[in-house]
Enzyme design. Structure first.
Site, short mmCIF file in Angstrom:
data_model
loop_
_atom_site.label_atom_id
_atom_site.label_comp_id
_atom_site.label_asym_id
_atom_site.label_seq_id
_atom_site.Cartn_x
_atom_site.Cartn_y
_atom_site.Cartn_z
N ALA A 33 0.84 -1.20 0.00
CA ALA A 33 0.00 0.00 0.00
C ALA A 33 0.87 1.24 0.00
CB ALA A 33 -0.93 0.00 1.21
N ASP A 34 0.33 2.31 -0.57
CA ASP A 34 1.00 3.61 -0.53
C ASP A 34 -0.07 4.69 -0.56
OD1 ASP A 34 3.88 4.77 -0.75
OD2 ASP A 34 2.61 6.06 -1.98
N THR A 35 0.17 5.78 0.18
CA THR A 35 -0.81 6.85 0.32
C THR A 35 -0.19 8.19 -0.01
OG1 THR A 35 -1.92 5.61 2.10
CG2 THR A 35 -2.42 7.96 1.94
#
Length: 192
Positions: free
Chosen positions: A69-71
């Site tokens: 995941a990356d935000t």
């Protein structure tokens, strides 16, 4: 399946724990600056894929499920990642105060099915609106040290919450992992 989080983010670990999942952590170590995408949705999808794929390349078992995941935060199509220093953090919060911005989290899941690599990648978006924030409150928040490892220079789950006027979309997406969508889209059918 054995769920493996390919991130060292304490917030992502906390979300998975609160949702009741057993998982292991095997953080990827990728050069995020090597991906030069200007579209926030494509950027987070690419970064989440690279994180999960790096661990996949090291080898996984047939019952492993990798979760990357990356935000990022985006305002007016400008990508706001983690601040580089105090001034950068101050400028990000000053830019976002009294406005609505988007938080994008890219999610990638990689697993083996009949010895073939399977991949699912998607992006979740949440709109966040801040109240007006004066200079004193921004500096007080920065002095807490909280914003420096967070996209957009703020954490919605901490003391900064008092500046959030509204959110439209999944709350946990803003924290860093859209667990509701992940569960409904994939885990509900593969982990039970």
């Amino acid at each position: 399946m054995n769920l493996i989080l390919t991130s060292s983010s304490p917030r992502r670990k906390e979300i998975l724990k609160m949702a009741g999942f057993d998982f292991k952590v095997q953080p990827a170590n990728i050069d995020e600056s090597a991906i030069t995408c200007t579209n926030p949705q494509e950027l987070v999808k690419s970064l989440s894929y690279e994180k999960a794929n790096e661990i996949f390349k090291k080898g996984i078992n047939h019952n492993d499920l990798l979760l990357g995941a990356d935000t990022v935060v985006s305002y007016n199509n400008e990508i706001l990642q983690k601040p580089s220093d105090y001034d950068d953090a101050y400028n990000m919060i000053a830019l976002l105060q009294d406005r609505t911005h988007q938080v994008y989290t890219g999610v990638t899941m990689i697993w083996l099915e009949n010895n073939q690599k399977k991949t699912l990648t998607f992006c979740e978006s949440t709109k966040v609106t801040f109240y007006p924030i004066d200079s004193f409150d921004i500096k007080t928040y920065l002095d807490s040290g909280d914003p420096f490892d967070k996209a957009g220079s703020y954490g919605i789950q901490g003391s900064f919450a008092k500046h959030v006027k509204a959110i439209e979309g999944e709350y946990n997406n803003v924290v860093g992992l859209p667990i509701g969508r992940i569960y409904q889209k994939f885990l509900l059918h593969h982990l039970l």
